[in-house]
Design a protein around this motif. Structure first.
Motif, mmCIF file in Angstrom:
data_model
loop_
_atom_site.group_PDB
_atom_site.id
_atom_site.type_symbol
_atom_site.label_atom_id
_atom_site.label_comp_id
_atom_site.label_asym_id
_atom_site.label_seq_id
_atom_site.Cartn_x
_atom_site.Cartn_y
_atom_site.Cartn_z
ATOM 1 N N GLY A 149 0.841 -1.189 0.000
ATOM 2 C CA GLY A 149 0.000 0.000 0.000
ATOM 3 C C GLY A 149 0.875 1.236 0.000
ATOM 4 O O GLY A 149 2.081 1.159 0.217
ATOM 5 N N ILE A 150 0.243 2.363 -0.204
ATOM 6 C CA ILE A 150 0.967 3.614 -0.375
ATOM 7 C C ILE A 150 1.793 3.961 0.870
ATOM 8 O O ILE A 150 2.846 4.584 0.785
ATOM 9 N N ILE A 151 1.324 3.501 2.045
ATOM 10 C CA ILE A 151 2.043 3.834 3.278
ATOM 11 C C ILE A 151 3.406 3.146 3.369
ATOM 12 O O ILE A 151 4.220 3.494 4.211
ATOM 13 N N ALA A 152 3.663 2.175 2.485
ATOM 14 C CA ALA A 152 4.929 1.439 2.574
ATOM 15 C C ALA A 152 5.900 1.816 1.453
ATOM 16 O O ALA A 152 6.927 1.154 1.261
ATOM 17 N N ARG A 153 5.629 2.879 0.710
ATOM 18 C CA ARG A 153 6.506 3.260 -0.394
ATOM 19 C C ARG A 153 7.890 3.661 0.131
ATOM 20 O O ARG A 153 8.025 4.603 0.916
ATOM 21 N N PRO A 154 8.950 2.949 -0.297
ATOM 22 C CA PRO A 154 10.280 3.293 0.198
ATOM 23 C C PRO A 154 10.715 4.677 -0.274
ATOM 24 O O PRO A 154 10.396 5.087 -1.393
ATOM 25 N N LYS A 155 11.430 5.382 0.581
ATOM 26 C CA LYS A 155 11.977 6.680 0.190
ATOM 27 C C LYS A 155 13.221 6.449 -0.657
ATOM 28 O O LYS A 155 13.446 7.115 -1.660
ATOM 29 N N VAL A 156 14.056 5.501 -0.235
ATOM 30 C CA VAL A 156 15.309 5.264 -0.934
ATOM 31 C C VAL A 156 15.452 3.785 -1.266
ATOM 32 O O VAL A 156 15.177 2.928 -0.428
ATOM 33 N N ILE A 157 15.883 3.523 -2.493
ATOM 34 C CA ILE A 157 16.303 2.165 -2.838
ATOM 35 C C ILE A 157 17.769 2.249 -3.232
ATOM 36 O O ILE A 157 18.130 3.005 -4.138
ATOM 37 N N GLN A 158 18.601 1.555 -2.505
ATOM 38 C CA GLN A 158 20.022 1.567 -2.824
ATOM 39 C C GLN A 158 20.448 0.181 -3.298
ATOM 40 O O GLN A 158 20.303 -0.802 -2.576
#
Ligand code: WT7
Length: 660
Positions: free
Chosen positions: A600-609
């Motif tokens: 869901g939208i609440i779990a969208r990661p800010k950063v993917i490294q």
């Protein structure tokens, strides 16, 4: 949990006494009164709770036994019969409250409704009859996936009235998450809406339900009830989907409240833990009713003249306990607001307070931090003089945010109740009683009467003053969760087996580190497990990792929280790719979208490294502490000699922030 060191760097000496006038008129008027109550409850908890249950609730039949404690399984008011919807509605109708506002509702577009107790009772009875006509019986589980509209509360109360446990799912979860919850709860029906308004956009709720039900993915669901809210076009499946307003017209408004056993399940609410899928937290009728009732009354000092507003969504426990059940059981007026502060109306919360002369306002530190950022001119341009008490919940509040809340919103006259609790605890556990307990910015202060809390080490031994340790509860309380739905072993394992007292005594531990100061005040420091809190939303890092790994490009993923000024934490994911895939900015967005689809939208990661490898111990455990440091941009400290490949960390630091 073993690589966690609990430390606090906070030194805070300011202290605020309750105003004399506030204290004089409060339910609990002085520190001495609180301490007497606390001592009484500690000396004889069963008598304390039984006296309150007798005095504060209506019972069709009194209980035979106050508590049956077979650790870790508790039963409260065994043999007692009651109905929480009766306590929230019917019993007020024979008093002057019949025509009092039960719910004041404000929609995001500016529409509004005021519903009296009499009207609410009628609508709940009608909808209870609708559910019965559709074949929902006592014991059947009903999922609720709705925007913040009165029908959400009506649906919950109607389920409670006929004894069908509800399971509310927050509107920010996706079809995949819905499907998991429908199946785990074996829901027979789903109550939803054509959509909801959020931040000036339309959220297509029914569409997500359709996806969750497609291809017989949720085979137990037989019926879907749909409230018309946005009037956006949706598909209705013949024989499965029904419009709320059409059925509501066809039924009578007579519906006796079912006589429920005190221990009959009232609801399941899913929450994240450090391992596995979300857990179905089970709350039952009698204990939960009493606990939410008395905590609402004493902590929010609820009076009949008050307008009480809790800004949570009913998809979370805060909404269950302090928008719906607690306030209504007290016969209070509760505000429900569909909107959230948004660019087109940054001051909407203050408008609601001014419009309805809200007296008690309960919100989250993340909201307060965003208000600080917007500037105090916004609240200063509204009339907030009706406020007499403020509350906060969801995460530790930093003293500066507390001071701002106190000064700008509370006009330096309103006490602040910083309330520590969890989905599992049913209601508030550690908190000031506003007329009795002096507050210190950043501390949830002292336990509610009847709650025996302490700070211990892993052996269950109490720690010294100001020493950081695990926050535990030592005696069962009426509002505690009863089990994990369909998984009692997981209940035992998740909450009762981390701390091992030598005497075998069961201690409840659900993941927080804390210290206790020389005045016995608790300073909760936050989670010490792999649970993160993003804008007050609780997420298990492992769930997000599983979501990432379910994408074909991802070989391995490790998720940690990184500090964020407003949201408290943000999601930072380290990802290794399968051989055929190469790192790119488009893959970053694809993976972020994938997590949104899976959770869901609440779990969208800010950063993917992206990284070639993850730092692991020789036994293969991901070294999260180091990843947290990298995510926070900190130097790696401590023992890294167990790292399988020391160069991994150097590489990770070098790559940091390349692919955000
Ligand atoms: C976790 C529970 C039930 C309230 C909404 C969140 C954190 C909650 C406080 C507080 C410090 C707090 C804890 C807890 N938390 N309130 N006043 N001070 N931390 O419910 O989603 O079940 O999360 O929220 O870490 O374990 P939840």
């Amino acid at each position: 949990m073993s690589d966690v060191k609990i430390e606090s760097i906070l030194h805070e000496n300011r202290k605020f006494n309750p105003g004399a006038n506030f204290a004089e008129n409060a339910h609990i008027k002085s520190l001495a009164e609180y301490e007497a109550l606390y001592a009484q409850a500690e000396a004889d908890p069963l008598k304390f709770w039984a006296d309150l249950a007798e005095k504060e609730l209506h019972w069709f039949k009194k209980w035979d036994q106050v508590l049956d404690w077979q650790p870790p399984f508790a039963q409260w008011f065994v043999g007692g019969k009651l109905n929480i919807s009766y306590n929230c509605l019917d019993r007020h109708l024979t008093t002057w409250r019949r025509n009092k506002a039960a719910i004041i509702w404000e929609g995001e577009p500016g529409d509004s409704r005021i519903i009296t107790y009499d009207q609410l009772h009628r609508e709940v009875c009608q909808f209870a009859n609708v559910l019965k006509h559709l074949g929902i019986q006592k014991g059947d589980r009903v999922a609720i996936y709705m925007p913040m509209i009165p029908e959400a509360a009506i649906a919950m109360l109607a389920c409670a009235r006929i004894g069908a446990p509800h399971s509310v799912v927050f509107g920010g979860f996706s079809a995949e998450a819905l499907k998991d919850r429908f199946n785990d709860a074996q829901a027979k029906a789903v109550i939803t809406a054509d959509g909801g308004f959020r931040k000036d956009k339309v959220i297509a709720l029914k569409e997500q339900v359709d996806l969750a039900l497609a291809d017989n993915a949720s085979p137990t669901v037989e019926k879907v009830l749909v409230v018309e809210r946005t009037k956006e076009p949706i598909t209705m499946v013949e024989g499965r989907d029904f419009w709320w307003h059409e059925l509501q017209k066809q039924v009578s408004a007579d519906c006796q409240a079912e006589e429920m056993d005190s221990e009959d399940m009232l609801f399941i609410l899913y929450t994240s833990g450090s391992t596995g899928r979300p857990k179905g937290v089970v709350h039952t009728t009698g204990g939960y009713n009493l606990y939410t009732h008395i905590t609402s009354k004493w902590i929010f000092d609820l009076k009949d003249t008050d307008v009480f507003w809790c800004t949570a969504d009913i998809g979370w426990i805060t909404g269950h306990s302090y928008i719906v059940y607690g306030p209504l059981s007290n016969g209070a007026t509760t505000v429900m607001y569909e909107g959230v502060p948004r660019p087109s109306n940054l001051g909407c919360f203050w408008d609601v307070i001014e419009k309805y002369r809200v007296n008690i306002f309960y919100t989250a530190p993340t909201a307060i931090r965003s208000f600080i950022k917007m500037g105090e001119e916004i609240p200063n341009s509204r009339n907030l003089s009706s406020l007499r008490l403020l509350g906060t919940v969801g995460e530790p509040i930093n003293p500066e945010a507390w001071m701002w809340y106190h000064r700008v919103i509370g006009g330096e006259r309103c006490p602040i109740v910083d309330t520590w609790w969890q989905t599992e605890t049913g209601g508030v556990m550690i908190t000031p009683l506003p007329g009795a307990i002096p507050t210190k910015p950043g501390s949830a202060t002292r336990p509610f009467p009847g709650i025996i809390a302490d700070i211990v080490d892993l052996d269950g031994s109490p720690l010294a003053v100001n020493e950081g340790g695990y926050l535990v509860i030592k005696h069962p309380w009426p509002g505690m969760m009863r089990t994990v739905y369909n998984d009692p072993e997981r209940f035992r394992h998740s909450y009762w087996e981390h701390i091992h007292p030598i005497d075998g005594h069961y201690l409840y531990f659900a993941g927080d580190g804390s210290r206790k100061d020389e005045d016995g005040y608790f300073w909760v420091m936050g989670r010490v497990d792999d649970v993160i809190s993003v804008a007050g939303h609780r997420l298990g890092t492992m769930e997000i990792e599983s979501a990432l790994v379910s994408h074909p490009a991802v070989a391995e993923a490790a998720v940690v929280g990184c500090p964020d000024e407003i949201k408290g934490e943000e999601i930072y994911a380290f990802v290794t790719l399968e051989g055929d895939y190469a790192a790119s900015d488009s893959l970053v967005s694809e993976l972020k979208d994938h997590v949104v689809e899976e959770i869901g939208i609440i779990a969208r990661p800010k950063v993917i490294q992206f990284t070639d490898a993850l730092p692991k111990t020789r036994s293969g455990k991901i070294m999260r502490r180091h990843l947290r440091n990298i995510a926070a941009g900190k130097e790696i400290t401590g023992d890294i000699s167990t790292l399988e490949d020391m160069t991994v960390l150097d590489k990770l630091r070098g790559q940091e922030a390349k692919h955000h």
